[in-house]
Design a protein around this motif. Structure first.
Motif, mmCIF file in Angstrom:
data_model
loop_
_atom_site.group_PDB
_atom_site.id
_atom_site.type_symbol
_atom_site.label_atom_id
_atom_site.label_comp_id
_atom_site.label_asym_id
_atom_site.label_seq_id
_atom_site.Cartn_x
_atom_site.Cartn_y
_atom_site.Cartn_z
ATOM 1 N N HIS A 51 0.738 -1.312 -0.037
ATOM 2 C CA HIS A 51 -0.062 -0.020 0.013
ATOM 3 C C HIS A 51 0.831 1.347 -0.064
ATOM 4 C CE1 HIS A 51 -3.887 -1.996 0.635
ATOM 5 N NE2 HIS A 51 -2.996 -2.872 1.435
ATOM 6 N N ASP A 52 0.508 2.289 -0.549
ATOM 7 C CA ASP A 52 0.951 3.611 -0.454
ATOM 8 C C ASP A 52 0.537 4.204 0.682
ATOM 9 O OD1 ASP A 52 1.934 3.382 -3.239
ATOM 10 O OD2 ASP A 52 0.168 4.264 -4.184
ATOM 11 N N VAL A 53 1.546 4.672 1.580
ATOM 12 C CA VAL A 53 1.594 5.343 2.863
ATOM 13 C C VAL A 53 2.127 6.695 2.969
ATOM 14 C CG1 VAL A 53 1.420 3.248 3.952
ATOM 15 C CG2 VAL A 53 3.356 4.329 3.778
ATOM 16 N N LEU A 54 1.861 7.381 3.739
ATOM 17 C CA LEU A 54 2.371 8.449 4.312
ATOM 18 C C LEU A 54 2.441 8.714 5.878
ATOM 19 C CD1 LEU A 54 3.574 11.499 3.658
ATOM 20 C CD2 LEU A 54 1.418 12.535 3.887
ATOM 21 N N VAL A 55 3.722 9.073 6.409
ATOM 22 C CA VAL A 55 3.876 8.907 7.891
ATOM 23 C C VAL A 55 3.797 10.414 8.374
ATOM 24 C CG1 VAL A 55 5.269 8.334 9.824
ATOM 25 C CG2 VAL A 55 5.250 6.830 7.790
ATOM 26 N N LEU A 56 2.926 11.018 9.167
ATOM 27 C CA LEU A 56 2.892 12.036 9.922
ATOM 28 C C LEU A 56 3.100 12.052 11.464
ATOM 29 C CD1 LEU A 56 -0.489 13.383 8.445
ATOM 30 C CD2 LEU A 56 1.755 13.715 7.536
ATOM 31 N N GLY A 57 3.859 13.015 11.854
ATOM 32 C CA GLY A 57 3.973 13.082 13.245
ATOM 33 C C GLY A 57 4.850 14.482 13.544
ATOM 34 N N LEU A 58 5.363 14.366 14.888
ATOM 35 C CA LEU A 58 6.363 15.281 15.332
ATOM 36 C C LEU A 58 7.638 14.940 15.421
ATOM 37 C CD1 LEU A 58 3.737 17.015 17.556
ATOM 38 C CD2 LEU A 58 5.056 18.865 16.065
ATOM 39 N N ALA A 59 8.885 15.713 14.897
ATOM 40 C CA ALA A 59 10.127 15.176 15.377
ATOM 41 C C ALA A 59 11.137 16.534 15.870
ATOM 42 C CB ALA A 59 10.639 14.744 13.955
ATOM 43 N N GLY A 60 11.862 16.069 16.919
ATOM 44 C CA GLY A 60 12.660 17.203 17.260
ATOM 45 C C GLY A 60 13.925 16.496 17.911
ATOM 46 N N GLY A 61 15.117 17.289 17.696
ATOM 47 C CA GLY A 61 16.232 17.006 18.499
ATOM 48 C C GLY A 61 17.067 15.667 17.592
ATOM 49 N N PRO A 62 18.089 15.503 18.234
ATOM 50 C CA PRO A 62 19.067 14.347 17.499
ATOM 51 C C PRO A 62 18.084 13.076 17.246
ATOM 52 C CG PRO A 62 20.214 15.393 19.263
ATOM 53 C CD PRO A 62 18.867 15.956 19.337
ATOM 54 N N ALA A 63 17.391 12.778 18.421
ATOM 55 C CA ALA A 63 16.434 11.445 18.161
ATOM 56 C C ALA A 63 15.689 11.671 16.927
ATOM 57 C CB ALA A 63 15.837 11.160 19.255
ATOM 58 N N GLY A 64 14.940 12.819 16.712
ATOM 59 C CA GLY A 64 14.061 13.273 15.597
ATOM 60 C C GLY A 64 15.026 13.088 14.349
ATOM 61 N N GLU A 65 15.981 13.508 14.278
ATOM 62 C CA GLU A 65 16.765 13.323 13.145
ATOM 63 C C GLU A 65 17.056 11.971 12.744
ATOM 64 O OE1 GLU A 65 17.369 15.782 10.967
ATOM 65 O OE2 GLU A 65 16.202 16.806 12.131
ATOM 66 N N ALA A 66 17.188 11.030 13.867
ATOM 67 C CA ALA A 66 17.537 9.700 13.617
ATOM 68 C C ALA A 66 16.121 9.111 13.054
ATOM 69 C CB ALA A 66 17.878 9.046 14.839
ATOM 70 N N VAL A 67 14.993 9.571 13.387
ATOM 71 C CA VAL A 67 13.861 9.089 13.039
ATOM 72 C C VAL A 67 13.554 9.566 11.650
ATOM 73 C CG1 VAL A 67 11.348 9.241 13.217
ATOM 74 C CG2 VAL A 67 12.661 8.900 15.052
ATOM 75 N N ARG A 68 13.771 10.609 11.028
ATOM 76 C CA ARG A 68 13.872 11.066 9.852
ATOM 77 C C ARG A 68 14.703 10.055 8.815
ATOM 78 N NH1 ARG A 68 11.376 16.298 9.281
ATOM 79 N NH2 ARG A 68 11.133 17.363 11.436
ATOM 80 N N ALA A 69 15.879 10.018 9.376
ATOM 81 C CA ALA A 69 16.715 9.404 8.579
ATOM 82 C C ALA A 69 16.526 7.963 8.315
ATOM 83 C CB ALA A 69 18.323 9.475 9.253
ATOM 84 N N ASP A 70 16.026 7.326 9.310
ATOM 85 C CA ASP A 70 15.459 5.812 9.394
ATOM 86 C C ASP A 70 14.299 5.726 8.537
ATOM 87 O OD1 ASP A 70 15.743 3.005 10.293
ATOM 88 O OD2 ASP A 70 13.789 3.358 10.817
ATOM 89 N N LEU A 71 13.537 6.663 8.518
ATOM 90 C CA LEU A 71 12.187 6.623 7.467
ATOM 91 C C LEU A 71 12.708 6.757 6.114
ATOM 92 C CD1 LEU A 71 9.672 9.055 9.431
ATOM 93 C CD2 LEU A 71 9.490 6.368 9.280
ATOM 94 N N ASP A 72 13.569 7.677 5.909
ATOM 95 C CA ASP A 72 14.035 7.747 4.529
ATOM 96 C C ASP A 72 14.789 6.439 3.811
ATOM 97 O OD1 ASP A 72 13.245 10.506 4.177
ATOM 98 O OD2 ASP A 72 15.195 10.894 4.875
ATOM 99 N N ALA A 73 15.800 5.926 5.109
ATOM 100 C CA ALA A 73 16.440 4.581 4.452
ATOM 101 C C ALA A 73 15.218 3.414 4.236
ATOM 102 C CB ALA A 73 17.541 4.246 5.728
ATOM 103 N N ALA A 74 14.289 3.435 4.825
ATOM 104 C CA ALA A 74 12.995 2.566 5.029
ATOM 105 C C ALA A 74 12.147 2.674 3.672
ATOM 106 C CB ALA A 74 12.300 2.124 5.964
ATOM 107 N N GLY A 75 12.559 3.802 3.004
ATOM 108 C CA GLY A 75 11.634 4.354 1.708
ATOM 109 C C GLY A 75 10.224 4.541 2.235
ATOM 110 N N LEU A 76 9.949 5.164 3.481
ATOM 111 C CA LEU A 76 8.581 5.274 3.922
ATOM 112 C C LEU A 76 8.358 6.750 3.585
ATOM 113 C CD1 LEU A 76 8.358 3.300 7.192
ATOM 114 C CD2 LEU A 76 6.785 3.231 5.194
ATOM 115 N N PRO A 77 7.544 7.310 2.958
ATOM 116 C CA PRO A 77 7.167 8.759 2.847
ATOM 117 C C PRO A 77 6.859 9.356 4.093
ATOM 118 C CG PRO A 77 6.246 7.376 0.794
ATOM 119 C CD PRO A 77 6.815 6.430 2.000
ATOM 120 N N HIS A 78 7.199 10.677 4.389
ATOM 121 C CA HIS A 78 6.739 11.296 5.543
ATOM 122 C C HIS A 78 6.876 12.583 5.309
ATOM 123 C CE1 HIS A 78 10.949 12.552 6.193
ATOM 124 N NE2 HIS A 78 11.289 11.409 5.777
ATOM 125 N N ASP A 79 6.047 13.352 6.078
ATOM 126 C CA ASP A 79 6.063 14.870 6.572
ATOM 127 C C ASP A 79 5.899 15.156 7.576
ATOM 128 O OD1 ASP A 79 5.699 17.552 5.814
ATOM 129 O OD2 ASP A 79 3.457 17.401 5.223
#
Length: 287
Positions: A51-79
């Motif tokens: 299925h096509d998906v889009l991940v939404l939420g809030l991200a902040g700080g170094p842990a937030g950057e790690a979340v963004r990077a992992d979503l990119d690596a997993a190929g999960l579109p996010h905003d």
């Protein structure tokens, strides 16, 4: 497209141990760290199902950057909307077929930060809102989003669950969460006290129960499986989102099978595809 909103995103760290002995030092067998939170886990399963998906939420700080990077690596579109606070971490210790979870509360979120999340929700076929609310967000926030004109599936707890239940297409509490807000251990009575349009209740090793209007459907777990159960409920939500609009017996059969297959995977957001296929073929739903 299926949109998943995780109000309280996390960086999930999972430790695998042969056994867990409180008060002792342990040698970790394997470590997994990746973007998490219930809605992210749902999105991972949905993406694996095609299925096509889009991940939404809030991200902040170094842990937030790690979340963004992992979503990119997993190929999960996010905003993901930015927040001033640090994205929380969760730690899961899997040992001896059991999982022990340590959950941080998450950053305090301002009204403006939450409004930025809501503004990012696009038109979708299904909206999933899954997980707890972060500090600072009032309990009625999910109820407002649940009143949309598309199927909205809510997996949360406490007052947020109570407020969202009458508006959502379906809510998915587990038995303990349902009992906590209704005061009864009877899941059928609890679902009706919740005034939910449809409540799909996770009963652990006993399977699933769905109360929709006057109808009650039960599906037992395909079989008792040992492993990491932390992603089983998220797999149920993914199955509901993937099959929204299908007859409830068919939908619950897939949900129970996917949940059991998720327990066999080492981390939440994954499932054993061969086991899923086998479990679906044996699923039996009782009215």
């Amino acid at each position: 497209m299926i949109v998943t909103l995780t109000p309280n995103l996390a960086l999930d760290v999972t430790y695998e141990l042969p056994e867990l002995r409180p008060g002792h030092s342990h040698r970790v067998r394997a470590v997994h760290a990746r973007a998490g939170g219930k809605g992210v886990n749902v999105a991972r399963v949905l993406r694996s199902l095609g299925h096509d998906v889009l991940v939404l939420g809030l991200a902040g700080g170094p842990a937030g950057e790690a979340v963004r990077a992992d979503l990119d690596a997993a190929g999960l579109p996010h905003d993901l909307a930015p927040c001033a606070g640090e994205t929380r971490r969760t730690v899961t210790v899997v040992a001896g077929g059991e999982a022990t979870l340590l959950r941080e509360p998450g950053p305090a979120v301002t009204a403006a930060e939450w409004a930025a999340v809501e503004a990012r929700i696009p038109d979708a076929d299904v909206l999933v809102i899954s997980g707890s609310l972060p500090p600072g967000v009032e309990a009625g926030a999910i109820a407002r989003l649940a009143a949309r004109d598309v199927p909205v599936i809510v997996d949360t707890s406490g007052e947020a669950l109570v407020k969202a239940a009458p508006h959502a297409w379906a809510v998915k509490p587990n038995a303990e969460e349902l009992a906590a807000v209704t005061g009864t251990d009877d899941p059928v009575a609890g679902a009706r006290l919740l005034r939910a349009r449809t409540a799909v209740v996770s009963l652990g090793a006993e399977g699933l129960l769905a109360v929709t209007g006057e109808e009650v459907h039960r599906v037992p777990a395909p079989r008792v499986v040992a492993g990491n159960p932390t992603g089983a409920g998220d797999a149920v939500v993914a199955a509901l989102a993937a099959g929204a609009g299908s007859p409830w017996p068919e939908l619950l059969g897939h949900a129970a099978a996917l949940a059991a297959a998720a327990v066999l995977a080492p981390v939440a957001g994954s499932y054993d595809s061969a086991a899923y296929a086998a479990f679906v073929s044996s699923a039996r739903v009782r009215p």
